[in-house]
Design a protein around this motif. Sequence first.
Motif, PDB file in Angstrom:
ATOM      1  N   ILE A  69      79.957 100.725  37.031  1.00 54.70           N
ATOM      2  CA  ILE A  69      80.211 101.944  36.261  1.00 54.70           C
ATOM      3  C   ILE A  69      81.706 102.176  36.111  1.00 54.70           C
ATOM      4  O   ILE A  69      82.172 102.592  35.045  1.00 54.70           O
ATOM      5  N   GLU A  70      82.485 101.888  37.151  1.00 61.35           N
ATOM      6  CA  GLU A  70      83.950 101.955  37.030  1.00 61.35           C
ATOM      7  C   GLU A  70      84.429 101.042  35.908  1.00 61.35           C
ATOM      8  O   GLU A  70      85.289 101.417  35.105  1.00 61.35           O
ATOM      9  N   THR A  71      83.867  99.836  35.851  1.00 61.14           N
ATOM     10  CA  THR A  71      84.239  98.872  34.811  1.00 61.14           C
ATOM     11  C   THR A  71      83.893  99.418  33.432  1.00 61.14           C
ATOM     12  O   THR A  71      84.694  99.325  32.493  1.00 61.14           O
ATOM     13  N   PHE A  72      82.700 100.007  33.286  1.00 61.71           N
ATOM     14  CA  PHE A  72      82.279 100.589  32.017  1.00 61.71           C
ATOM     15  C   PHE A  72      83.217 101.716  31.586  1.00 61.71           C
ATOM     16  O   PHE A  72      83.663 101.760  30.437  1.00 61.71           O
ATOM     17  N   VAL A  73      83.538 102.615  32.496  1.00 61.18           N
ATOM     18  CA  VAL A  73      84.423 103.740  32.164  1.00 61.18           C
ATOM     19  C   VAL A  73      85.811 103.219  31.785  1.00 61.18           C
ATOM     20  O   VAL A  73      86.389 103.640  30.772  1.00 61.18           O
ATOM     21  N   ALA A  74      86.349 102.283  32.559  1.00 57.76           N
ATOM     22  CA  ALA A  74      87.685 101.737  32.275  1.00 57.76           C
ATOM     23  C   ALA A  74      87.711 101.017  30.929  1.00 57.76           C
ATOM     24  O   ALA A  74      88.653 101.191  30.142  1.00 57.76           O
ATOM     25  N   ALA A  75      86.687 100.220  30.640  1.00 61.85           N
ATOM     26  CA  ALA A  75      86.637  99.493  29.362  1.00 61.85           C
ATOM     27  C   ALA A  75      86.490 100.462  28.194  1.00 61.85           C
ATOM     28  O   ALA A  75      87.108 100.279  27.139  1.00 61.85           O
ATOM     29  N   THR A  76      85.679 101.500  28.381  1.00 60.63           N
ATOM     30  CA  THR A  76      85.529 102.514  27.334  1.00 60.63           C
ATOM     31  C   THR A  76      86.861 103.195  27.082  1.00 60.63           C
ATOM     32  O   THR A  76      87.305 103.310  25.935  1.00 60.63           O
ATOM     33  N   ASN A  77      87.516 103.627  28.141  1.00 64.00           N
ATOM     34  CA  ASN A  77      88.777 104.359  27.998  1.00 64.00           C
ATOM     35  C   ASN A  77      89.905 103.488  27.454  1.00 64.00           C
ATOM     36  O   ASN A  77      90.844 104.004  26.852  1.00 64.00           O
ATOM     37  N   ALA A  78      89.801 102.178  27.633  1.00 65.37           N
ATOM     38  CA  ALA A  78      90.790 101.239  27.094  1.00 65.37           C
ATOM     39  C   ALA A  78      90.443 100.818  25.671  1.00 65.37           C
ATOM     40  O   ALA A  78      91.208 100.097  25.037  1.00 65.37           O
ATOM     41  N   HIS A  79      89.264 101.238  25.183  1.00 65.55           N
ATOM     42  CA  HIS A  79      88.792 100.895  23.836  1.00 65.55           C
ATOM     43  C   HIS A  79      88.726  99.374  23.682  1.00 65.55           C
ATOM     44  O   HIS A  79      89.124  98.811  22.662  1.00 65.55           O
ATOM     45  N   ASP A  80      88.164  98.723  24.705  1.00 66.46           N
ATOM     46  CA  ASP A  80      88.140  97.266  24.808  1.00 66.46           C
ATOM     47  C   ASP A  80      86.710  96.751  24.661  1.00 66.46           C
ATOM     48  O   ASP A  80      85.938  96.725  25.630  1.00 66.46           O
ATOM     49  N   ALA A  81      86.335  96.352  23.459  1.00 64.32           N
ATOM     50  CA  ALA A  81      84.973  95.895  23.175  1.00 64.32           C
ATOM     51  C   ALA A  81      84.595  94.674  24.010  1.00 64.32           C
ATOM     52  O   ALA A  81      83.454  94.582  24.488  1.00 64.32           O
TER      53      ALA A  81
ATOM     54  N   ASP B  21      85.618 112.542  24.980  1.00 63.49           N
ATOM     55  CA  ASP B  21      86.446 113.053  23.888  1.00 63.49           C
ATOM     56  C   ASP B  21      86.978 111.873  23.101  1.00 63.49           C
ATOM     57  O   ASP B  21      87.009 110.750  23.584  1.00 63.49           O
ATOM     58  N   GLY B  22      87.376 112.121  21.874  1.00 62.65           N
ATOM     59  CA  GLY B  22      87.886 111.060  21.025  1.00 62.65           C
ATOM     60  C   GLY B  22      88.044 111.552  19.608  1.00 62.65           C
ATOM     61  O   GLY B  22      88.115 112.760  19.361  1.00 62.65           O
ATOM     62  N   ASP B  23      88.077 110.609  18.677  1.00 59.21           N
ATOM     63  CA  ASP B  23      88.253 110.925  17.262  1.00 59.21           C
ATOM     64  C   ASP B  23      86.899 111.204  16.614  1.00 59.21           C
ATOM     65  O   ASP B  23      86.378 110.397  15.856  1.00 59.21           O
TER      66      ASP B  23
ATOM     67  N   LEU C 258      81.953 103.728  20.762  1.00 58.24           N
ATOM     68  CA  LEU C 258      82.923 103.852  21.841  1.00 58.24           C
ATOM     69  C   LEU C 258      84.342 103.456  21.438  1.00 58.24           C
ATOM     70  O   LEU C 258      85.291 104.183  21.717  1.00 58.24           O
ATOM     71  N   VAL C 259      84.497 102.313  20.780  1.00 63.46           N
ATOM     72  CA  VAL C 259      85.833 101.792  20.479  1.00 63.46           C
ATOM     73  C   VAL C 259      86.458 102.502  19.273  1.00 63.46           C
ATOM     74  O   VAL C 259      87.561 103.057  19.378  1.00 63.46           O
ATOM     75  N   ASN C 260      85.789 102.494  18.125  1.00 64.23           N
ATOM     76  CA  ASN C 260      86.367 103.089  16.913  1.00 64.23           C
ATOM     77  C   ASN C 260      86.727 104.558  17.074  1.00 64.23           C
ATOM     78  O   ASN C 260      87.810 104.965  16.638  1.00 64.23           O
ATOM     79  N   PRO C 261      85.856 105.373  17.697  1.00 60.17           N
ATOM     80  CA  PRO C 261      86.236 106.777  17.853  1.00 60.17           C
ATOM     81  C   PRO C 261      87.165 107.022  19.046  1.00 60.17           C
ATOM     82  O   PRO C 261      87.469 108.166  19.377  1.00 60.17           O
ATOM     83  N   LYS C 262      87.600 105.928  19.677  1.00 60.01           N
ATOM     84  CA  LYS C 262      88.549 106.011  20.794  1.00 60.01           C
ATOM     85  C   LYS C 262      88.070 106.972  21.881  1.00 60.01           C
ATOM     86  O   LYS C 262      88.804 107.849  22.341  1.00 60.01           O
ATOM     87  N   ILE C 263      86.817 106.767  22.288  1.00 58.44           N
ATOM     88  CA  ILE C 263      86.215 107.620  23.307  1.00 58.44           C
ATOM     89  C   ILE C 263      86.955 107.472  24.635  1.00 58.44           C
ATOM     90  O   ILE C 263      87.294 106.366  25.054  1.00 58.44           O
ATOM     91  N   VAL C 264      87.198 108.598  25.268  1.00 54.99           N
ATOM     92  CA  VAL C 264      87.739 108.647  26.619  1.00 54.99           C
ATOM     93  C   VAL C 264      86.739 109.425  27.460  1.00 54.99           C
ATOM     94  O   VAL C 264      86.415 110.572  27.140  1.00 54.99           O
ATOM     95  N   LEU C 265      86.229 108.762  28.498  1.00 49.47           N
ATOM     96  CA  LEU C 265      85.263 109.392  29.393  1.00 49.47           C
ATOM     97  C   LEU C 265      85.969 109.915  30.633  1.00 49.47           C
ATOM     98  O   LEU C 265      86.777 109.207  31.248  1.00 49.47           O
TER      99      LEU C 265
END
Length: 107
Positions: free
Chosen positions: A10-22, A78-80, A56-63
Amino acid sequence: MTAITLPRAIETFVAATNAHDAKALEAAFAPGATIVDAGTTFATEAELREFFQVHLVNPKIVLTPTSYEDGRLVASGDGDFPGGPLSFAFTFGIDDDVITDPVIEPV
């Protein structure tokens, strides 16, 4: 604020989401994983890639995790996109430090 301890997957998922890294998001999921988001199931590799990019990536989601208990993460996202931030609950299945079958619902 109390620190929230999350399993590695889950840490990996949150970090990848917040980095916008598909690519990192793809790597966080087990082969054959599925995602259920607000009742819609994404099951093929192509559907998962599209989900990561579009949701997740395009809207630049930050969890920002707000709680975690018994495999259920509640996080502010939050994000775009209009109307944010929004709260989401993620119920994760995890096997060998990768995610298998999360269910995502608005809170």
